[in-house]
Write a protein that holds these residues in place. Structure first.
Motif, PDB file in Angstrom:
ATOM      1  N   GLY A 191     -15.352 -10.666 -29.408  1.00 28.35           N
ATOM      2  CA  GLY A 191     -16.229  -9.507 -29.529  1.00 28.35           C
ATOM      3  C   GLY A 191     -15.935  -8.672 -30.759  1.00 28.35           C
ATOM      4  O   GLY A 191     -14.843  -8.721 -31.330  1.00 28.35           O
ATOM      5  N   LYS A 192     -16.934  -7.907 -31.159  1.00 34.49           N
ATOM      6  CA  LYS A 192     -16.809  -7.062 -32.353  1.00 34.49           C
ATOM      7  C   LYS A 192     -17.398  -5.689 -32.066  1.00 34.49           C
ATOM      8  O   LYS A 192     -18.566  -5.568 -31.677  1.00 34.49           O
ATOM      9  N   LYS A 193     -16.595  -4.642 -32.251  1.00 33.22           N
ATOM     10  CA  LYS A 193     -17.036  -3.262 -32.064  1.00 33.22           C
ATOM     11  C   LYS A 193     -16.777  -2.499 -33.350  1.00 33.22           C
ATOM     12  O   LYS A 193     -15.652  -2.495 -33.854  1.00 33.22           O
ATOM     13  N   THR A 194     -17.804  -1.864 -33.892  1.00 30.42           N
ATOM     14  CA  THR A 194     -17.695  -1.123 -35.152  1.00 30.42           C
ATOM     15  C   THR A 194     -18.047   0.337 -34.917  1.00 30.42           C
ATOM     16  O   THR A 194     -19.109   0.635 -34.372  1.00 30.42           O
ATOM     17  N   SER A 195     -17.148   1.220 -35.314  1.00 28.25           N
ATOM     18  CA  SER A 195     -17.387   2.662 -35.148  1.00 28.25           C
ATOM     19  C   SER A 195     -17.925   3.258 -36.439  1.00 28.25           C
ATOM     20  O   SER A 195     -17.505   2.864 -37.545  1.00 28.25           O
ATOM     21  N   TYR A 196     -18.829   4.228 -36.295  1.00 23.11           N
ATOM     22  CA  TYR A 196     -19.489   4.869 -37.437  1.00 23.11           C
ATOM     23  C   TYR A 196     -19.220   6.364 -37.462  1.00 23.11           C
ATOM     24  O   TYR A 196     -19.050   6.985 -36.407  1.00 23.11           O
ATOM     25  N   ALA A 197     -19.215   6.910 -38.666  1.00 23.54           N
ATOM     26  CA  ALA A 197     -19.017   8.350 -38.837  1.00 23.54           C
ATOM     27  C   ALA A 197     -20.010   8.883 -39.858  1.00 23.54           C
ATOM     28  O   ALA A 197     -20.464   8.157 -40.752  1.00 23.54           O
ATOM     29  N   ALA A 198     -20.348  10.155 -39.712  1.00 23.75           N
ATOM     30  CA  ALA A 198     -21.155  10.871 -40.703  1.00 23.75           C
ATOM     31  C   ALA A 198     -20.209  11.761 -41.503  1.00 23.75           C
ATOM     32  O   ALA A 198     -19.258  12.309 -40.953  1.00 23.75           O
ATOM     33  N   CYS A 199     -20.468  11.894 -42.786  1.00 24.59           N
ATOM     34  CA  CYS A 199     -19.581  12.701 -43.623  1.00 24.59           C
ATOM     35  C   CYS A 199     -20.364  13.297 -44.791  1.00 24.59           C
ATOM     36  O   CYS A 199     -21.483  12.876 -45.097  1.00 24.59           O
ATOM     37  N   LEU A 200     -19.765  14.265 -45.427  1.00 25.85           N
ATOM     38  CA  LEU A 200     -20.388  14.995 -46.535  1.00 25.85           C
ATOM     39  C   LEU A 200     -19.955  14.384 -47.853  1.00 25.85           C
ATOM     40  O   LEU A 200     -18.749  14.296 -48.147  1.00 25.85           O
ATOM     41  N   LEU A 201     -20.918  13.936 -48.638  1.00 23.48           N
ATOM     42  CA  LEU A 201     -20.598  13.370 -49.944  1.00 23.48           C
ATOM     43  C   LEU A 201     -20.204  14.467 -50.926  1.00 23.48           C
ATOM     44  O   LEU A 201     -20.791  15.556 -50.928  1.00 23.48           O
ATOM     45  N   ALA A 202     -19.210  14.167 -51.753  1.00 25.28           N
ATOM     46  CA  ALA A 202     -18.682  15.175 -52.669  1.00 25.28           C
ATOM     47  C   ALA A 202     -19.739  15.673 -53.656  1.00 25.28           C
ATOM     48  O   ALA A 202     -19.685  16.827 -54.100  1.00 25.28           O
ATOM     49  N   GLY A 203     -20.697  14.830 -53.979  1.00 24.35           N
ATOM     50  CA  GLY A 203     -21.727  15.234 -54.939  1.00 24.35           C
ATOM     51  C   GLY A 203     -23.001  15.739 -54.300  1.00 24.35           C
ATOM     52  O   GLY A 203     -24.065  15.721 -54.939  1.00 24.35           O
ATOM     53  N   ALA A 204     -22.928  16.203 -53.058  1.00 24.96           N
ATOM     54  CA  ALA A 204     -24.126  16.657 -52.342  1.00 24.96           C
ATOM     55  C   ALA A 204     -24.851  17.758 -53.098  1.00 24.96           C
ATOM     56  O   ALA A 204     -24.235  18.740 -53.534  1.00 24.96           O
ATOM     57  N   ALA A 205     -26.169  17.610 -53.235  1.00 20.15           N
ATOM     58  CA  ALA A 205     -26.974  18.631 -53.906  1.00 20.15           C
ATOM     59  C   ALA A 205     -27.300  19.774 -52.958  1.00 20.15           C
ATOM     60  O   ALA A 205     -27.366  20.937 -53.371  1.00 20.15           O
ATOM     61  N   ALA A 206     -27.532  19.441 -51.687  1.00 17.98           N
ATOM     62  CA  ALA A 206     -27.848  20.459 -50.666  1.00 17.98           C
ATOM     63  C   ALA A 206     -26.617  20.639 -49.780  1.00 17.98           C
ATOM     64  O   ALA A 206     -26.639  20.353 -48.586  1.00 17.98           O
ATOM     65  N   MET A 207     -25.547  21.112 -50.375  1.00 16.84           N
ATOM     66  CA  MET A 207     -24.246  21.145 -49.712  1.00 16.84           C
ATOM     67  C   MET A 207     -24.247  21.951 -48.412  1.00 16.84           C
ATOM     68  O   MET A 207     -23.831  21.451 -47.363  1.00 16.84           O
ATOM     69  N   GLU A 208     -24.720  23.163 -48.446  1.00 16.24           N
ATOM     70  CA  GLU A 208     -24.641  24.016 -47.246  1.00 16.24           C
ATOM     71  C   GLU A 208     -25.599  23.559 -46.146  1.00 16.24           C
ATOM     72  O   GLU A 208     -25.202  23.482 -44.978  1.00 16.24           O
ATOM     73  N   PRO A 209     -26.868  23.253 -46.448  1.00 13.99           N
ATOM     74  CA  PRO A 209     -27.728  22.700 -45.394  1.00 13.99           C
ATOM     75  C   PRO A 209     -27.152  21.406 -44.814  1.00 13.99           C
ATOM     76  O   PRO A 209     -27.254  21.156 -43.608  1.00 13.99           O
ATOM     77  N   ALA A 210     -26.547  20.588 -45.666  1.00 18.41           N
ATOM     78  CA  ALA A 210     -25.963  19.337 -45.195  1.00 18.41           C
ATOM     79  C   ALA A 210     -24.794  19.610 -44.250  1.00 18.41           C
ATOM     80  O   ALA A 210     -24.600  18.898 -43.263  1.00 18.41           O
ATOM     81  N   ARG A 211     -24.028  20.632 -44.542  1.00 23.66           N
ATOM     82  CA  ARG A 211     -22.929  20.995 -43.630  1.00 23.66           C
ATOM     83  C   ARG A 211     -23.484  21.399 -42.258  1.00 23.66           C
ATOM     84  O   ARG A 211     -22.902  21.073 -41.221  1.00 23.66           O
ATOM     85  N   THR A 212     -24.609  22.097 -42.262  1.00 23.51           N
ATOM     86  CA  THR A 212     -25.224  22.508 -40.996  1.00 23.51           C
ATOM     87  C   THR A 212     -25.687  21.300 -40.199  1.00 23.51           C
ATOM     88  O   THR A 212     -25.484  21.216 -38.981  1.00 23.51           O
ATOM     89  N   LEU A 213     -26.309  20.340 -40.886  1.00 26.00           N
ATOM     90  CA  LEU A 213     -26.742  19.114 -40.218  1.00 26.00           C
ATOM     91  C   LEU A 213     -25.539  18.332 -39.703  1.00 26.00           C
ATOM     92  O   LEU A 213     -25.559  17.800 -38.583  1.00 26.00           O
TER      93      LEU A 213
END
Length: 235
Positions: A191-213
């Motif tokens: 079997g194969k189980k893969t875990s995923y994560a969301a993260c903030l890219l260092a070059g984000a243009a919409a940094m603060e809205p992205a942090r809220t999301l």
């Protein structure tokens, strides 16, 4: 107008990520644009500075590597869940026995075609088949397609009676009712189980809205969405 938040995401958690983005937009009014790609393409785009996104949703290993390289904001990662590799057949086809490794091997040797993708999950299937010792025997009947969605569409549109496809269970479930049937997960031994994560890219243009999301994606409402979309709770 609120800034559009851009997400670059792996395809396996597509349903959960998409529904989470829709819920966030409904709650805040912030539009979200999502681009989906395979894990190898994600790695290439992020490493090459071509992500063109504010948030990244990717396998945890890629998130860690990108964080170490300074491409992801340290400490921003939020685990969203895991996906499990499974087996599918065309609707109406006989359901193969995959209850054990030996049964899976027998089903693959009898299959008219063996379908899987070119992404990281497909790379795992390649390795698994080699370890099972049947790569040479099924090579002529193996077919690789660019994405998990392409695999499911190919399976649904096929005609041979015994075609077997591998894919993430979340992806397979997206195509149930469209000519695809989930047989089940791979036997535990392979079997194969893969875990995923969301993260903030260092070059984000919409940094603060992205942090809220990102905060929303780590909250209780989002976790309910992930569970309903077929994502497993991460270990």
């Amino acid at each position: 107008m609120p800034a559009t938040i851009r997400i670059l995401s792996a395809g396996a958690p597509k349903l959960g990520v998409g529904r989470c983005a829709e819920a966030f937009t409904g709650k805040t009014g912030n539009p979200v644009d999502i681009t989906f790609a395979t894990a190898p393409v994600l790695r290439e785009r992020v490493k090459g500075g071509e992500a063109a996104a504010d948030l990244l949703v990717a396998p945890i290993a890629l998130v860690k590597d990108s964080t170490a390289a300074g491409l992801v904001v340290d400490g921003s990662a939020v685990t969203i869940g895991s996906v499990i590799a499974g087996v599918a057949v065309r609707q109406g086809a006989a359901i193969p026995d995959i209850s054990s490794v030996d049964a899976l091997v027998a089903a693959l040797l009898e299959a008219d075609a063996v379908l899987y993708n070119e992404a990281s999950s497909g790379q795992y299937i390649t390795s698994m088949i080699e370890k099972l010792g049947i790569a040479g025997q099924i090579a002529a009947r193996s077919e690789r397609l660019p994405t998990g969605a392409a695999v499911m569409k190919r399976l649904a549109g096929g005609s041979a009676p015994r075609e077997i496809a591998f894919g993430q269970i979340t992806e397979i479930r997206r195509f149930e009712g469209e000519g695809v049937v989930l047989v089940g997960p791979l036997p535990a031994e392979v079997g194969k189980k893969t875990s995923y994560a969301a993260c903030l890219l260092a070059g984000a243009a919409a940094m603060e809205p992205a942090r809220t999301l990102l905060a929303f994606m780590g909250g209780a409402d989002a976790r309910k969405i992930y569970a309903e979309s077929g994502l497993e709770a991460a270990d």
